[in-house]
Design a protein around this motif. Structure first.
Motif, PDB file in Angstrom:
ATOM      1  N   GLN A 185       0.834  -1.211   0.000  1.00  0.00           N
ATOM      2  CA  GLN A 185       0.000   0.000   0.000  1.00  0.00           C
ATOM      3  C   GLN A 185       0.866   1.257   0.000  1.00  0.00           C
ATOM      4  N   CYS A 189       0.799   4.051  -2.919  1.00  0.00           N
ATOM      5  CA  CYS A 189       0.521   5.456  -2.588  1.00  0.00           C
ATOM      6  C   CYS A 189       1.650   6.364  -3.056  1.00  0.00           C
ATOM      7  N   GLN A 301      -6.226   1.984   1.277  1.00  0.00           N
ATOM      8  CA  GLN A 301      -5.163   2.691   0.575  1.00  0.00           C
ATOM      9  C   GLN A 301      -5.519   4.158   0.336  1.00  0.00           C
TER      10      GLN A 301
END
Length: 349
Positions: A185, A189, A301
């Motif tokens: 995640q 990101c 997320q």
């Protein structure tokens, strides 16, 4: 001489503590050696022993328990290992000498299913790292349970680094590198933030042992991201390790690891003056507050992305949070958590 002046300690011990339980046990032993006249250690080392060696360790433990008949017995290992040890010791009438430190955050879920409630009622005491776990175990009929937070020896607080608003914001991840710790995640990101044109505004550093089945995928996934790097192992047994950690601004900890309890990395972050963006998985919300970080929904997320961007754009008072983190760290010094007065209340002195 105290009535109880010695301990027989058993649990996972490693020369280089590279997981939560081995680090926790190393710190336990060091603290107990400061308080007690003698600490005997029967170590379980997962890197060098197999199931067929466990009976030999238990025989050693039972023998020592009878030789040192006034010593208390401390068990601190993963739930299934602890259960085998505890149930075997009970066959020899040793229940009322056992102090069991629960490892991780899922043991209470298996009481009455995998683990006999009646067997654990007979122990001298059970210590958990979460008040919520105490409550659940009380509701299941266990009245010998006490909350004892995770702790470590704190001898050094690095100077707090105050970031200039124009400087690149440095995120850090410090734990075992595994998908269930939220690593993927963080990577995704980072890619999305770079697409928004923020590449020069932030960086992400990963520290920790990489799970072997994830190593290839992890290293390949960060290979072409210029502001995301793997930094290897960070030795936090030294002042230099904490000085290095304090160079960062914010810790990322979006874990959903099944056994997560009260992670020691939270204390490490506080010592270094780092606020934390953590998931609401298991007991993280017990130790990360609005003063010391941000709690986001597990496996989310979008929320992680949003909070990373807010930090990058200066939406939080980072300086104030850093100061508060170090102030709170003090309460997790094991000389406070396991002081002689606290050990007396726990029935260990």
């Amino acid at each position: 001489m105290k009535k109880i002046d010695s301990i027989i300690f058993t649990g996972v011990i490693k020369k280089i503590p590279n997981c939560g339980v081995s680090m926790k046990n190393k710190l336990f032993i060091e603290r107990f050696q400061e308080v007690y006249r003698k600490v005997w250690v029967v170590g379980l080392n997962k890197e060098s022993w197999h199931l067929y060696l466990l009976p030999m360790r238990i025989i050693q433990l039972i023998t020592m328990a009878f030789i040192h008949y006034r010593a208390i017995i401390v068990v601190s290992s993963n739930s299934w290992e602890s259960n085998i040890i505890i149930r075997t010791l009970q066959l020899f009438g040793l229940s009322n000498r056992i102090h069991f430190f629960v490892v991780g955050g899922v043991f209470h879920n298996y009481l009455g299913f995998r683990y006999s409630i009646s067997a654990y009622k007979k122990l001298k005491a059970i210590y958990t790292q979460s008040p919520k776990m105490v409550k659940v175990m009380n509701e299941k009929g266990l009245k010998n349970v006490m909350f004892v937070p995770n702790s470590k020896r704190i001898d050094h607080y690095p100077p707090i680094k105050l970031r200039d608003s124009q400087e690149c914001l440095k995120f850090v991840f410090l734990s075992r590198i595994h998908p269930d710790k939220g690593c993927q995640q963080i990577i995704e990101c980072s890619k999305l933030l770079n697409k928004k044109g923020l590449t020069s505004k932030f960086s992400v550093a990963f520290y920790g042992t990489i799970f072997h089945d994830y190593e290839k995928a992890f290293l390949e996934s960060i290979e072409n991201i210029e502001n995301v790097n793997y930094k290897g192992y960070l030795d936090l047994t030294t002042k230099a390790g904490y000085d290095e950690l304090s160079k960062y601004d914010v810790m990322l900890f979006p874990t959903y690891w099944h056994g997560e309890g009260f992670p020691g990395v939270v204390i490490d972050a506080y010592i270094a003056g780092l606020p934390i963006v953590a998931s609401d998985w298991n007991f993280n919300a017990d130790v990360v507050t609005s003063e010391t970080g941000i709690i986001i929904p597990s496996k989310n997320q979008e929320e992680l992305l949003k909070e990373m961007q807010i930090f990058i754009e200066g939406g939080y008072n980072l300086a104030e949070m850093k100061i508060r983190c170090q102030q709170i760290a003090h309460q997790y010094d094991n000389r406070n958590v396991l002081s002689e007065d606290c050990l007396k209340k726990m029935g260990m002195l």
